[in-house]
Design a protein around this motif. Structure first.
Motif, short mmCIF file in Angstrom:
data_model
loop_
_atom_site.label_atom_id
_atom_site.label_comp_id
_atom_site.label_asym_id
_atom_site.label_seq_id
_atom_site.Cartn_x
_atom_site.Cartn_y
_atom_site.Cartn_z
N TYR A 35 23.35 102.03 58.14
CA TYR A 35 24.81 102.13 58.26
C TYR A 35 25.21 102.30 59.73
O TYR A 35 26.18 101.70 60.19
N GLU A 36 24.45 103.10 60.48
CA GLU A 36 24.73 103.30 61.90
C GLU A 36 24.52 102.00 62.67
O GLU A 36 25.29 101.68 63.58
N ASP A 37 23.48 101.25 62.31
CA ASP A 37 23.23 99.96 62.96
C ASP A 37 24.38 98.98 62.68
O ASP A 37 24.78 98.22 63.57
N ALA A 38 24.89 99.01 61.46
CA ALA A 38 25.99 98.12 61.09
C ALA A 38 27.27 98.47 61.85
O ALA A 38 28.06 97.59 62.19
N LEU A 39 27.47 99.74 62.12
CA LEU A 39 28.65 100.18 62.86
C LEU A 39 28.54 99.87 64.34
O LEU A 39 29.53 99.51 64.99
N GLY A 40 27.36 100.03 64.89
CA GLY A 40 27.19 99.89 66.33
C GLY A 40 27.50 101.19 67.05
O GLY A 40 28.19 102.07 66.52
N LYS A 41 27.03 101.32 68.26
CA LYS A 41 27.18 102.56 69.01
C LYS A 41 28.61 102.82 69.44
O LYS A 41 28.97 103.96 69.75
N GLU A 42 29.43 101.76 69.49
CA GLU A 42 30.79 101.93 70.02
C GLU A 42 31.76 102.53 69.00
O GLU A 42 32.87 102.93 69.35
N VAL A 43 31.38 102.59 67.74
CA VAL A 43 32.28 103.09 66.69
C VAL A 43 32.02 104.57 66.44
O VAL A 43 30.90 104.98 66.15
N ASP A 44 33.09 105.37 66.56
CA ASP A 44 33.01 106.81 66.32
C ASP A 44 33.76 107.13 65.02
O ASP A 44 34.98 107.16 64.99
N CYS A 45 33.01 107.36 63.96
CA CYS A 45 33.63 107.59 62.65
C CYS A 45 34.41 108.90 62.59
O CYS A 45 35.26 109.07 61.71
N SER A 46 34.13 109.83 63.51
CA SER A 46 34.85 111.09 63.51
C SER A 46 36.28 110.93 64.02
O SER A 46 37.12 111.81 63.82
N ASN A 47 36.55 109.82 64.69
CA ASN A 47 37.90 109.52 65.20
C ASN A 47 38.48 108.39 64.37
O ASN A 47 38.62 107.26 64.84
N ALA A 48 38.83 108.71 63.12
CA ALA A 48 39.25 107.67 62.16
C ALA A 48 40.51 106.94 62.61
O ALA A 48 40.67 105.75 62.35
N SER A 49 41.42 107.63 63.29
CA SER A 49 42.69 107.02 63.69
C SER A 49 42.49 105.91 64.72
O SER A 49 43.35 105.03 64.86
N ALA A 50 41.35 105.94 65.42
CA ALA A 50 41.08 104.92 66.43
C ALA A 50 40.44 103.66 65.85
O ALA A 50 40.31 102.66 66.55
N ILE A 51 40.05 103.72 64.58
CA ILE A 51 39.40 102.57 63.94
C ILE A 51 40.45 101.77 63.18
O ILE A 51 41.06 102.26 62.23
N THR A 52 40.68 100.55 63.61
CA THR A 52 41.69 99.70 62.99
C THR A 52 41.09 98.65 62.06
O THR A 52 41.77 98.15 61.17
N ASP A 53 39.83 98.34 62.26
CA ASP A 53 39.16 97.33 61.42
C ASP A 53 38.86 97.94 60.04
O ASP A 53 38.12 98.92 59.94
N PRO A 54 39.43 97.37 58.96
CA PRO A 54 39.22 97.94 57.62
C PRO A 54 37.76 97.90 57.18
O PRO A 54 37.31 98.77 56.43
N ILE A 55 36.99 96.93 57.66
CA ILE A 55 35.57 96.85 57.30
C ILE A 55 34.81 98.01 57.93
O ILE A 55 33.98 98.65 57.28
N LEU A 56 35.11 98.29 59.19
CA LEU A 56 34.45 99.41 59.86
C LEU A 56 34.83 100.74 59.21
O LEU A 56 34.01 101.65 59.10
#
Length: 216
Positions: free
Chosen positions: A138-159
C-alpha cells in the motif's frame, strides 16, 4: 437429415472461429497480456487463491510485467491481506461491530478489546508477516510524496481510497500484534491454556476494573 448435421457443424465451427477472434481482440489469447493477467489476478483474488496471486505478481511471476506498478502493488496488498485471513469488508465489519455495546455489559471503553477478541482467531506470526507485506505494498502504491495523515491535502480520490485501505490494514496489524502479545504474556494462572480471546477478555477486564477503582 444429413444437411441438418452439416449445418450444425458449420455453426459450431463458426462459433469457435468467432470466439478465437474475440479472444485475440481483448488480449485473452496471450496468457501474459495485460487483459489476460487482469482476468487471472481478479479471478484468483475472488476465489481466495491468494498465494497464486502473489506468485503471479511478484518479481519473476508470469504477470509481473503485464500490469502497471500501482495496479500490481494494490493487488499484491489485497493478496497479502487475504493470506493473513482478512479482507477490507471483514475488517470494517469487525471494527464497526466492536463499537457496539454488548447487551448487559457493565464495562466501558472496551471497544478495542472487543475488536482484539474478534480478530484473535486469525492472530499468528504468519498473519502478522503478511499484514506487514500488505502495508508495504500500500505504501509503494501511494509513493513517498503522499502523506495520508494530511487528508485535506490529498485531492486524488484514488489516493484517498488507498490511504483508507492502508489505514484499515494498520488497524489490523496493530490488533494482531496486541493479540499475540496477550498470548505471549498469558492471562494468569486461572487462564492458563485458554484461548487468545479468553486472555484478552481477562486482561482487559482486570485493567479496566483497576482503572475504575483508581478513579473512584
Amino acid at each position: 437429415m444429413k444437411w441438418i448435421k452439416l449445418a450444425g457443424l458449420f455453426i459450431i465451427a463458426a462459433f469457435l472461429v468467432w470466439s478465437c477472434n474475440l479472444s485475440e481482440e481483448v488480449g485473452l489469447s496471450n496468457s501474459d497480456s495485460r487483459e489476460a493477467c487482469e482476468y487471472k489476478v481478479n479471478y484468483a483474488l475472488d476465489k481466495g487463491n491468494y498465494n497464486d496471486t502473489i506468485k503471479m505478481l511478484e518479481e519473476g511471476g508470469e504477470c509481473y510485467g503485464a500490469l502497471d506498478r500501482k495496479s500490481r502493488d494494490l493487488n499484491l496488498a489485497a493478496a497479502y491481506l487475504g493470506r493473513a485471513g482478512f479482507t477490507i469488508p471483514s475488517l470494517v465489519d469487525d471494527i464497526l461491530s466492536s463499537g457496539e455495546e454488548e447487551s448487559g455489559s457493565t464495562r466501558k471503553n472496551d471497544a478495542y478489546s472487543r475488536f482484539l477478541s474478534a480478530i484473535s482467531d486469525r492472530a499468528n506470526g504468519d498473519a502478522l508477516n503478511a499484514l506487514h507485506q500488505a502495508l508495504k505494498y500500500y505504501e509503494d502504491a501511494l509513493g513517498k510524496e503522499v502523506d495520508c495523515s494530511n487528508a485535506s491535502a490529498i485531492t486524488d480520490p484514488i489516493l484517498k481510497e488507498i490511504c483508507f485501505l492502508k489505514g484499515i490494514t494498520q488497524v489490523a496489524t496493530a490488533g494482531t500484534s496486541f493479540a499475540l502479545l496477550f498470548e505471549s504474556v498469558g492471562g494468569g494462572e486461572e487462564e492458563e491454556g485458554g484461548s487468545i480471546q479468553e486472555m484478552i477478555e481477562f486482561w482487559t477486564s482486570e485493567k479496566i476494573g483497576r482503572a475504575t477503582r483508581l478513579n473512584s
